[in-house]
Write a protein that holds these residues in place. Structure first.
Motif, PDB file in Angstrom:
ATOM      1  N   THR A  54      80.187  28.764  69.016  1.00 57.73           N
ATOM      2  CA  THR A  54      79.025  29.466  69.704  1.00 57.73           C
ATOM      3  C   THR A  54      79.124  31.080  68.956  1.00 57.73           C
ATOM      4  O   THR A  54      78.010  31.428  68.603  1.00 57.73           O
ATOM      5  CB  THR A  54      79.079  29.645  71.362  1.00 57.73           C
ATOM      6  OG1 THR A  54      79.227  28.505  71.844  1.00 57.73           O
ATOM      7  CG2 THR A  54      78.145  30.420  71.791  1.00 57.73           C
TER       8      THR A  54
ATOM      9  N   GLN B 145      73.413  26.905  74.946  1.00 59.36           N
ATOM     10  CA  GLN B 145      74.207  26.001  75.364  1.00 59.36           C
ATOM     11  C   GLN B 145      73.882  25.770  76.999  1.00 59.36           C
ATOM     12  O   GLN B 145      73.659  24.618  77.501  1.00 59.36           O
ATOM     13  CB  GLN B 145      75.650  26.613  75.774  1.00 59.36           C
ATOM     14  CG  GLN B 145      76.630  25.268  75.633  1.00 59.36           C
ATOM     15  CD  GLN B 145      78.031  25.895  75.241  1.00 59.36           C
ATOM     16  OE1 GLN B 145      78.317  26.860  74.430  1.00 59.36           O
ATOM     17  NE2 GLN B 145      79.292  25.191  75.707  1.00 59.36           N
TER      18      GLN B 145
ATOM     19  N   ASP C 241      72.909  24.715  70.316  1.00 56.91           N
ATOM     20  CA  ASP C 241      74.503  25.002  70.597  1.00 56.91           C
ATOM     21  C   ASP C 241      74.789  23.761  71.848  1.00 56.91           C
ATOM     22  O   ASP C 241      74.102  23.864  73.187  1.00 56.91           O
ATOM     23  CB  ASP C 241      74.747  26.262  71.451  1.00 56.91           C
ATOM     24  CG  ASP C 241      75.879  26.703  71.601  1.00 56.91           C
ATOM     25  OD1 ASP C 241      76.938  25.706  71.115  1.00 56.91           O
ATOM     26  OD2 ASP C 241      76.140  27.864  71.978  1.00 56.91           O
ATOM     27  N   GLU C 242      75.490  22.772  71.267  1.00 53.78           N
ATOM     28  CA  GLU C 242      75.952  21.812  72.196  1.00 53.78           C
ATOM     29  C   GLU C 242      74.700  21.148  72.899  1.00 53.78           C
ATOM     30  O   GLU C 242      74.642  21.208  74.299  1.00 53.78           O
ATOM     31  CB  GLU C 242      76.946  22.104  73.160  1.00 53.78           C
ATOM     32  CG  GLU C 242      77.736  22.972  72.532  1.00 53.78           C
ATOM     33  CD  GLU C 242      79.278  22.433  73.254  1.00 53.78           C
ATOM     34  OE1 GLU C 242      79.569  21.911  73.985  1.00 53.78           O
ATOM     35  OE2 GLU C 242      80.139  23.339  72.541  1.00 53.78           O
TER      36      GLU C 242
END
Ligand SMILES: Nc1ncnc2c1ncn2[C@@H]1O[C@H](COP(=O)(O)OP(=O)(O)OP(=O)(O)O)[C@@H](O)[C@H]1O
Ligand SMILES: [Mg+2]
Lengths: 247, 244
Positions: free
Chosen positions: A41, A85, A162-163
């Protein structure tokens, strides 16, 4: 194409990234993998300019954003979309307003034109009839998909995720992976994805970078990753029963 | 402390810029007029009417010399309400109500990465989030204070009618006597400064929230405490500057 050149980043005493150099190619899904806490991240936030790097530079098609003024950065920011995320949808807005937001801020389109674009983007992520729902009324997978729709509403040249599929069931996770991969090829986007999901890695890993202890430890693609003799990477890849059997 | 003041200054510099999109700004401003102004009318009205009544009764109670005319009750009530009770007390109440609301709204946006999302899009988050709130409060709070003054004076009148300590006629004579328009300006100037303090300090506390939902609570408490202290402090400074 985005290039990270010798990036180092620390918070106080603790060094998170140490001399990382990477190239992310256009029209490909570029994956950053690594254990939880390995700095994925942080790396992504350095790439988009949310964190200033201590050393090194980030270049968007040879434009160095580390040296840019606020105004110049803004120009690049309008060309990039990011999926956080947590989704990071604006919780006082409904789905339609969330996806419409970048259009309202940066285009002179009429409401009807904007709505058309919003519905196109929502359609693209397989969502229908959700325009009036609030973020609190969405499931995890829907939240991620709305966030993707918002990220692509201005036709970005660069897409950061992000993810994108953490916390989702395997099927929905797959759908989202496919979706990102399709969008990337269709619109020739430079896409960068953080993940620690081996499914995604094997599915859509065109170009994979493995972060370990703040360093770039290994680079390759989805076929090479199964054959590597890099110990740390093998520990990561073959951590689960499923992947062990694969071997 | 020094660091906080510095960060606050920088935040204000980022806030006071031309909005990215006029139409979006106007829409936000309307929303804030409602959230910060109209939604506060109820509490302002209730507090003002009781405040006025209490001031009138206390003044009447304290006048026991037959040499002082009872119309002094009306005069004193008016002066107290205009000079101090409405602008300061109501601003303190609003610091609690509006301040905690702003800090928790912006603090939540911070910890759920919504502020980062704005920045990534190329929006200036301070300008987008804070400017409408600060502008709206600086416009709408004076209106609230005028309403509070009117209701407060009415509360005093009501107290006179109900208790019979002073005749309503005496009260009204007092209300209308020895009036200086400057007292109203003084009240409004204070209110505008307090409105800026409430919204900018609360915005600052929310904006720099770090951590999770517990920290949003902390920010919101800090917003109320710091804006209240600053209101009290600036009350003294402004009074010294304007009235002496
Ligand atoms: N703002 C910050 N201040 C200080 N330290 C930070 C900050 N952000 C991240 N870190 C530290 O940097 C390290 C890497 O964090 P990061 O969030 O990049 O991990 P990650 O690889 O994304 O993990 P995950 O897969 O769990 O999301 C962690 O040790 C974290 O404590
Ligand atoms: Mg992470």
């Amino acid at each position: 194409m985005i290039q990270a050149v010798n990036i180092s980043k620390s918070f106080g005493e603790s060094e998170i990234l140490n001399d990382v150099s990477l190239t992310f190619e256009k029209g490909k899904t570029n994956l950053i993998i690594g254990e939880s806490g390995s700095g994925k991240t942080v790396l992504m936030k350095c790439l988009v300019g949310l964190y200033d790097v201590n050393k090194g530079s980030v270049e968007y098609d040879s434009r160095n954003i580390s040296k840019m003024s606020f105004k110049e950065k803004r120009k690049i920011r309008k060309e990039l979309g990011m999926l956080f995320q947590s989704g990071a949808l604006f919780d006082s807005f409904n789905v339609e307003e969330n996806v419409m937001f970048p259009l309202s801020m940066f285009t002179k389109k009429t409401y009807e034109e904007k709505l058309e674009r919003v519905n196109f983007c929502l359609n693209r992520v397989n969502l229908e009839n959700v325009n009036n729902l609030l973020p609190s009324e969405l499931s995890g997978g829907m939240t991620k998909r709305v966030a993707i729709a918002r990220a692509i509403s201005l036709n970005p040249k660069y897409l950061f995720c992000d993810e994108p599929n953490s916390g989702l069931d395997p099927k929905t996770a797959d759908v989202i992976d496919e979706l990102i991969s399709e969008i990337t090829q269709e619109f020739k986007i430079t896409t960068i994805i953080n993940t620690h999901d081996m499914n995604s890695v094997l599915n859509i890993g065109d170009n994979i970078a493995f972060l370990y202890k703040g360093k770039l430890w290994w680079q390759g693609n989805k076929t090479e990753i199964l054959k590597t003799d890099n110990n740390e990477l093998n520990d990561f890849v073959f951590a689960t029963e499923l992947t062990k059997r694969l071997k | 402390m020094i660091k906080n003041i510095g960060r606050y200054m920088i935040l204000m510099l980022e806030t006071f810029r031309k909005p990215d999109k006029g139409s979006v700004f106007r829409k936000q401003l309307m929303r804030e007029f409602k959230d910060l102004g109209i939604d506060s009318l109820g509490i302002v009205a209730i507090i003002s009417v009781f405040m006025g009544a209490v001031v009138a009764i206390q003044t009447a109670y304290n006048i026991d010399s037959p040499l002082i005319p009872l119309s002094m009750v009306g005069f004193t009530t008016r002066q107290s309400i205009v000079l101090e009770f409405s602008p300061t007390i109501i601003s303190l109440i609003l610091a609690g109500k509006v301040g905690s609301r702003i800090a928790s709204e912006i603090g939540t946006m911070r910890i759920t990465e919504q502020i980062d999302a704005l920045r990534i899009m190329g929006v200036n988050p301070a300008n987008y989030l804070l400017l409408p709130k600060i502008t709206a409060a600086m416009i709408i709070n004076p209106v609230l204070i005028i309403i509070s003054i009117v209701i407060g004076l009415f509360g005093g009148w009501l107290a006179c009618v109900i208790t019979g300590m002073v005749t309503p006629t005496d009260y009204i004579v007092g209300l209308r006597g020895w009036f200086e328009a400057f007292t109203i300006y003084y009240a409004l100037i204070k209110t505008v400064v307090f409105a800026f303090i409430i919204t900018s300090v609360s915005g600052y506390m929310g904006y720099y929230t770090k951590g999770g939902s517990l920290d949003v609570g902390t920010s919101s408490t800090k917003a109320v405490v710091y804006s209240s202290i600053l209101i009290i402090l600036f009350n003294l400074i402004l009074t010294q500057m304007l009235l002496s």
